[in-house]
Design a protein around this motif. Structure first.
Motif, PDB file in Angstrom:
ATOM      1  N   THR A  99      -8.024  -6.964  23.319  1.00 49.76           N
ATOM      2  CA  THR A  99      -9.414  -7.423  23.404  1.00 49.76           C
ATOM      3  C   THR A  99      -9.493  -8.852  23.898  1.00 49.76           C
ATOM      4  N   ALA A 101     -12.589 -11.425  24.153  1.00 49.45           N
ATOM      5  CA  ALA A 101     -14.001 -11.516  23.777  1.00 49.45           C
ATOM      6  C   ALA A 101     -14.828 -12.242  24.822  1.00 49.45           C
ATOM      7  N   GLY A 120     -15.225  -8.643  26.630  1.00 47.21           N
ATOM      8  CA  GLY A 120     -16.572  -8.844  26.123  1.00 47.21           C
ATOM      9  C   GLY A 120     -17.484  -9.573  27.085  1.00 47.21           C
ATOM     10  N   GLU A 137     -17.818  -5.171  29.039  1.00 41.37           N
ATOM     11  CA  GLU A 137     -19.154  -5.242  28.442  1.00 41.37           C
ATOM     12  C   GLU A 137     -20.112  -6.133  29.227  1.00 41.37           C
TER      13      GLU A 137
END
Length: 364
Positions: A99, A101, A120, A137
């Motif tokens: 991940t 962010a 993210g 995202e």
């Protein structure tokens, strides 16, 4: 006299320790880290604030709460690894299975966002090839020769691209726009550039290891060179036997529970021996060739050998084959020398000898 001669020996020991530390994977345990190393790893369970690294490989298995900035041959955010801020990197390859962010801004030969990978923020990449099979995202801006959207891809924002777009375009929730201003011409040059940076780092380590070996064991080092020059066929055969035989013995030892720890420790020790064999092989071959020009200086042979080996490593196929042969010579001469030394204990290394050849009277 003893005090004067012991100082170079102590320096050589310190140098050898530094080389060995620089060659092993470097764990990151500080709150905020700027580091240079062969392999830089944020271990699983570790947490740091920021990471700035120049290395052959950068791996994030743990947590970086801030940003990651890296110039490396390979950058990997492993599954379970977390970057709380942005990821910025110029490297040969970038793989995101964990991940990130914040935003991702990368220039690389190959970029991949795996099925478990999540970005993210916005995703910006200039590369030779980009594969997205995870979740973005934010918006994505990709310039690449080939852009592949996998079945598991999900892009929540818009996609701007330049290149050959393939695969699951339904994964893009926003608009898809071709934008010729997105460049990827520089991307193919990043991978060989990163490779050369790693090669230069390896060259420096090999030079430092070779210097430590020559300073600590001058007579033994000269003996290695002499064995390669006088009997290369037998020396290479011994090296081949060691390279094949030792791993077989280590595997055999691992069959029993008692032998497993010895096998593991032996594996690390053998890897170190192979590295020393590479350095000694390049040094010995260079000394052999320089001998034809009446240049019998061990330090010149060390420099020529290490640079020559690094250049050979860049040549496809032929360079690799020659380096393997050089390894066999170095490994064989090393094993032969250690066996001979064990049978004739009590010999001491002379001080201040700069030539390769028969023993000479020690200087003042």
């Amino acid at each position: 006299m003893g005090t004067e001669t012991s100082v170079p020996k102590r320096l050589a020991v310190v140098l050898l320790v530094v080389v060995l530390l620089g060659a092993v994977p470097t764990g990151v345990a500080a709150q905020s880290e700027s580091t240079v190393g062969g392999t830089v790893v944020v271990e699983e369970g570790e947490t740091i604030e920021d990471l700035e690294a120049v290395a052959g490989t950068v791996v994030v298995e743990g947590t970086v709460t801030g940003d990651v900035s890296a110039a490396a041959g390979d950058v990997r955010i492993e599954s379970g690894g977390e970057v709380g801020g942005d990821l910025e990197t110029a490297s040969g390859s970038v793989t995101i299975d964990g991940t990130v962010a914040g935003d991702v801004d990368v220039g690389a030969g190959n970029v991949a966002v795996g099925e478990d990978g999540t970005v993210g923020g916005d995703f910006t990449a200039g590369a030779g090839n980009v594969v997205v099979d995870g979740t973005l995202e934010g918006d994505a801006a990709i310039g690449a020769e080939t852009i592949t959207l996998g079945e598991g891809a999900s892009i929540a924002g818009d996609l701007r691209y330049n290149g050959d777009l393939q695969g699951n375009t339904d994964a893009v929730a926003g608009s898809i726009t071709e934008d010729s201003t997105l460049g990827f011409d520089i991307a193919p040059t990043l991978q060989p550039l990163a490779s050369w940076l790693v090669s230069l780092y390896t060259l420096a380590l090999n030079l430092l290891l070779g210097a430590a070996l020559l300073a600590l064991f001058p007579r033994f080092s000269d003996g290695v060179a002499e064995r390669v020059a006088t009997d290369p066929l037998r020396t290479g055969a011994v090296g081949f036997g060691v390279l094949i035989g030792v791993p077989i013995l280590l595997v055999a030892a691992a069959i029993t529970i008692i032998g497993i720890p010895f096998s593991i420790v032996g594996g690390f020790a053998f890897a170190l021996v192979v590295w020393v064999g590479i350095v000694y092989g390049r040094f010995a071959v260079a000394a052999w060739l320089l001998g034809y020009a009446d240049l019998e200086n061990r330090w010149l042979a060390l420099v020529v050998g290490m640079i020559g080996g690094a250049i050979l490593a860049q040549l496809p196929f032929v360079g690799g084959l020659l380096n393997v042969l050089i390894l066999l010579l170095g490994l064989g001469a090393l094993a032969w020398g250690l066996y001979t030394r064990r049978r004739t204990p009590g010999t001491r290394e002379p001080e201040h000898r700069d030539r390769i050849g028969p023993d000479e009277p020690a200087g003042d």
